[in-house]
Design an enzyme around this catalytic site. Structure first.
Site, mmCIF file in Angstrom:
data_model
loop_
_atom_site.group_PDB
_atom_site.id
_atom_site.type_symbol
_atom_site.label_atom_id
_atom_site.label_comp_id
_atom_site.label_asym_id
_atom_site.label_seq_id
_atom_site.Cartn_x
_atom_site.Cartn_y
_atom_site.Cartn_z
ATOM 1 N N CYS A 50 -19.035 -4.054 -16.927
ATOM 2 C CA CYS A 50 -19.153 -3.665 -15.518
ATOM 3 C C CYS A 50 -20.290 -4.434 -14.824
ATOM 4 O O CYS A 50 -21.397 -4.516 -15.357
ATOM 5 C CB CYS A 50 -19.439 -2.158 -15.432
ATOM 6 N N ASP A 99 -10.290 6.562 -2.163
ATOM 7 C CA ASP A 99 -9.370 7.386 -2.967
ATOM 8 C C ASP A 99 -10.122 7.867 -4.204
ATOM 9 O O ASP A 99 -11.342 7.701 -4.315
ATOM 10 C CB ASP A 99 -8.112 6.581 -3.329
ATOM 11 N N GLU A 144 -10.614 -4.537 -2.192
ATOM 12 C CA GLU A 144 -9.818 -4.707 -3.409
ATOM 13 C C GLU A 144 -10.691 -4.621 -4.658
ATOM 14 O O GLU A 144 -10.267 -4.139 -5.696
ATOM 15 C CB GLU A 144 -9.090 -6.044 -3.372
ATOM 16 N N GLN A 190 0.241 6.933 -4.998
ATOM 17 C CA GLN A 190 0.596 7.814 -6.123
ATOM 18 C C GLN A 190 1.530 7.166 -7.135
ATOM 19 O O GLN A 190 2.318 7.851 -7.787
ATOM 20 C CB GLN A 190 1.241 9.100 -5.609
ATOM 21 N N THR A 191 1.513 5.848 -7.222
ATOM 22 C CA THR A 191 2.413 5.154 -8.147
ATOM 23 C C THR A 191 1.632 4.081 -8.889
ATOM 24 O O THR A 191 0.774 3.417 -8.310
ATOM 25 C CB THR A 191 3.580 4.506 -7.358
ATOM 26 N N GLU A 220 0.829 -1.215 0.000
ATOM 27 C CA GLU A 220 0.000 0.000 0.000
ATOM 28 C C GLU A 220 0.860 1.260 0.000
ATOM 29 O O GLU A 220 0.523 2.244 -0.670
ATOM 30 C CB GLU A 220 -0.965 -0.003 1.185
ATOM 31 N N TYR A 272 -6.656 6.788 3.811
ATOM 32 C CA TYR A 272 -6.887 5.795 2.759
ATOM 33 C C TYR A 272 -6.087 4.515 3.019
ATOM 34 O O TYR A 272 -6.618 3.401 2.974
ATOM 35 C CB TYR A 272 -6.513 6.375 1.383
HETATM 36 S S1 SF4 Z 1 -21.758 1.132 -15.383
HETATM 37 FE FE1 SF4 Z 1 -20.108 2.313 -16.299
HETATM 38 S S2 SF4 Z 1 -20.115 4.273 -15.245
HETATM 39 FE FE2 SF4 Z 1 -21.342 2.879 -14.015
HETATM 40 S S3 SF4 Z 1 -19.917 2.067 -12.526
HETATM 41 FE FE3 SF4 Z 1 -19.926 0.642 -14.242
HETATM 42 S S4 SF4 Z 1 -18.251 1.299 -15.604
HETATM 43 FE FE4 SF4 Z 1 -18.693 2.964 -14.150
#
Ligand code: SF4
Length: 332
Positions: free
Chosen positions: A203, A139, A182, A46-47, A41, A121
């Site tokens: 997603c 973050d 995570e 920042q890396t 961590e 964080y």
């Molecule tokens: S649906 Fe798209 S905008 Fe919404 S959390 Fe998932 S990747 Fe992000």
């Protein structure tokens, strides 16, 4: 329960399921101890992940436990940190290891937060990942994905917004604190990315996400303008005398505190010999940019307040910050 809280509750199992299948194989995820989590961590602050991978493995091979790190010499720790930048982290890690070696790893949020170099964080990440405590690590990644999920138009630059989002997350934390923490980071890193279009098709939240439903993914997060960075014009002298090069230590406080560097002057440098080569380079820190003119100079005979080291000694003993990388090429 309000609708946003319910939305976040519904999002948790979907995220955990996605993470089980899609998580990246990263070195620090293979064997977890509180100490290895502290190391990873701090390195990741920042890396970029790619820059940390190999260095994390090397570091853990050399210092596999807090005791091993505590017993090390600070110069050796800084040398192994070379290239990662933000050297205060290495010093803090060293100090933290010394405390852990005598007192044991802290087991509470307050205890973790009191370790040198551990901010809010990082404390959240260590508590969630290594200690099973439901402490959110908020973050920029997490702010982005949560404000998109909930179409939250508050300014994420405000401490109050961050505190509210942390409280919302704390309220929905599942028992799998490590995977949840995570998974939030992972979604922000590889799917709901900051620049360019987020990969909503991949997603787990695309059926829930309010920003996606409105086709306004990139409108979030809302952030106030950052102040411009200060620009410092400077001159770096790579002074050569025979086969040795001049090095000086930076002041003990401030930017790159206490690290070795080639003699650095704000503005122009004094004339200390014959210039053999010259080039420009720029280095960007969080709040400052250095615009540097580097000169390779054959030093004349006058006494100078520097130490002199050969290329071999520099490679072995002195951690030169990456800000000077462009000029280190002259060291042969
Ligand atoms: S649906 Fe798209 S905008 Fe919404 S959390 Fe998932 S990747 Fe992000």
């Amino acid at each position: 329960m309000d609708q946003t809280r319910q939305l976040m509750r519904d999002a948790v199992p979907l995220l955990l399921q996605w993470y089980r299948v899609c998580k990246r194989d990263l070195p620090w995820r293979r064997v977890r101890t509180p100490y290895s989590t502290l190391v990873s961590e701090l390195m990741l602050q920042q890396t970029r992940v790619e820059a940390v991978k190999e260095r994390f493995v090397r570091f853990m091979q050399r210092f596999p436990t807090a005791e091993a790190l505590a017993a090390a010499d600070e110069e050796a720790v800084l040398k192994l940190w070379e290239g990662l930048g933000y050297y205060a982290r290495a010093r803090n890690l060293h100090k933290a290891a010394k405390r852990i070696a005598t007192e044991g790893f802290p087991q509470t949020e307050v205890g973790v937060r009191s370790l040198p170099g551990v901010g809010e964080y990082t404390a959240g990440a260590i508590c969630s990942i290594a200690l099973g405590l439901p402490v959110p690590a908020v973050d920029g990644n997490v702010l982005r994905i949560i404000t998109r999920l909930t179409a939250d138009g508050s300014n994420v630059g405000d401490a109050a917004t961050r505190a509210r989002i942390a409280a919302e997350l704390r309220a929905v934390y599942p028992p799998q604190t490590d995977a949840f923490c995570e998974a939030l980071m992972e979604l922000g890193a590889i799917v709901c990315v900051p620049n360019g279009a987020p990969a909503c098709g991949a997603c787990p939240w695309n059926g829930l996400c309010r920003a996606h439903a409105a086709g306004r993914e990139e409108a979030y997060p809302i952030r106030s303008e950052k102040p411009a960075r200060r620009v410092v014009e400077g001159t770096v002298l790579v002074l050569r005398r025979g086969n040795a090069y001049a090095l000086e230590k930076r002041p003990p406080g401030g930017l790159l505190a206490g690290l070795w560097q080639f003699p650095f002057f704000e503005g122009a440098a004094p004339d200390l010999g014959r210039t053999i080569a010259e080039k420009r380079a720029k280095h960007v820190f969080t709040h400052v940019e250095w615009h540097m003119t580097g000169k390779l100079v054959e030093a004349d005979g006058r006494p100078l307040p520097y130490i002199w080291a050969t290329a071999g000694q520099i490679a072995e003993r002195y951690a030169i910050p990456s800000a000077f990388k462009a000029f280190a090429e002259w060291i042969v």
